[in-house]
Design a protein around this motif. Structure first.
Motif, short mmCIF file in Angstrom:
data_model
loop_
_atom_site.label_atom_id
_atom_site.label_comp_id
_atom_site.label_asym_id
_atom_site.label_seq_id
_atom_site.Cartn_x
_atom_site.Cartn_y
_atom_site.Cartn_z
N LEU A 37 0.83 -1.21 0.00
CA LEU A 37 0.00 0.00 0.00
C LEU A 37 0.86 1.26 0.00
CD1 LEU A 37 -2.99 -0.64 2.41
CD2 LEU A 37 -3.11 0.23 0.09
N LYS A 38 1.93 1.25 0.77
CA LYS A 38 2.82 2.41 0.80
C LYS A 38 3.49 2.62 -0.55
CE LYS A 38 3.87 2.40 5.72
NZ LYS A 38 4.90 2.19 6.75
N ASP A 39 3.78 1.53 -1.25
CA ASP A 39 4.36 1.64 -2.59
C ASP A 39 3.33 2.06 -3.64
OD1 ASP A 39 6.75 0.85 -1.55
OD2 ASP A 39 6.59 -1.24 -2.22
N GLY A 40 2.05 1.93 -3.31
CA GLY A 40 0.98 2.31 -4.24
C GLY A 40 0.65 1.23 -5.26
N ARG A 41 0.92 -0.03 -4.94
CA ARG A 41 0.70 -1.12 -5.89
C ARG A 41 -0.66 -1.79 -5.76
NH1 ARG A 41 6.01 -4.76 -5.39
NH2 ARG A 41 7.45 -3.11 -4.86
N LYS A 43 -4.62 -2.66 -5.56
CA LYS A 43 -5.87 -2.18 -6.15
C LYS A 43 -7.06 -2.43 -5.25
CE LYS A 43 -4.29 -3.17 -10.82
NZ LYS A 43 -4.53 -3.96 -12.01
N TYR A 62 -4.25 4.15 4.76
CA TYR A 62 -3.37 4.04 3.61
C TYR A 62 -4.15 3.76 2.33
CZ TYR A 62 0.86 4.22 6.40
OH TYR A 62 1.87 4.64 7.22
N ASN A 66 -4.08 6.15 -1.13
CA ASN A 66 -3.72 5.62 -2.44
C ASN A 66 -4.93 5.39 -3.35
OD1 ASN A 66 -0.94 5.50 -1.99
ND2 ASN A 66 -1.20 3.62 -0.82
N LYS A 67 -6.12 5.81 -2.89
CA LYS A 67 -7.36 5.63 -3.66
C LYS A 67 -7.57 4.16 -4.02
CE LYS A 67 -7.20 10.29 -5.26
NZ LYS A 67 -6.55 11.15 -6.18
N CYS A 68 -7.39 3.33 -3.04
CA CYS A 68 -7.53 1.88 -3.18
C CYS A 68 -8.84 1.46 -2.53
CB CYS A 68 -6.33 1.21 -2.50
SG CYS A 68 -6.42 -0.56 -2.41
#
Length: 110
Positions: A37-41, A43, A62, A66-68
């Motif tokens: 999540l911190k890396d933005g990977r 979905k 988080y 990240n808009k997850c």
């Protein structure tokens, strides 16, 4: 009548989770999911019902940054682990690449 719907929802989600485990990329567990999540990977994040409130809030925070999407699984961590096809407990599950599973239908079904 509500229990039948919840059970049916969990069966649909567990089928899609097994497909993601077979053909996609994922992270199981709190530490690896937070790292992804911190890396933005990630979905999609799926969190078990009995995940501690502090961890759940951190995952939601988080995910919001990240808009997850985040989904609360209607079962405990043992049931989430079994739904993923593993023999151990899992408090959270992060979907990085859905593989053959259709992620849009998974999100709409939630």
């Amino acid at each position: 009548m509500v229990k039948k719907k919840v059970k049916k929802d969990n069966q649909g989600i567990s089928n899609k989770l097994r497909l993601i485990v077979k053909s996609g990329k994922f992270s199981m567990g709190y530490k690896t999911t937070i790292r992804k999540l911190k890396d933005g990977r990630c979905k999609l994040i799926i969190v078990a019902d009995n995940c501690p409130p502090g961890r759940r809030l951190e995952l939601e925070y988080y995910a919001m940054l990240n808009k997850c999407s985040i989904h609360h699984f209607f079962g405990n961590n043992s049931e989430l682990g079994v739904a993923c096809g593993k023999i151990f407990r899992c408090s959270c599950f992060g979907v990085i690449d859905s593989g053959d599973a259709d992620l849009s239908s998974l999100l709409n079904g939630l």
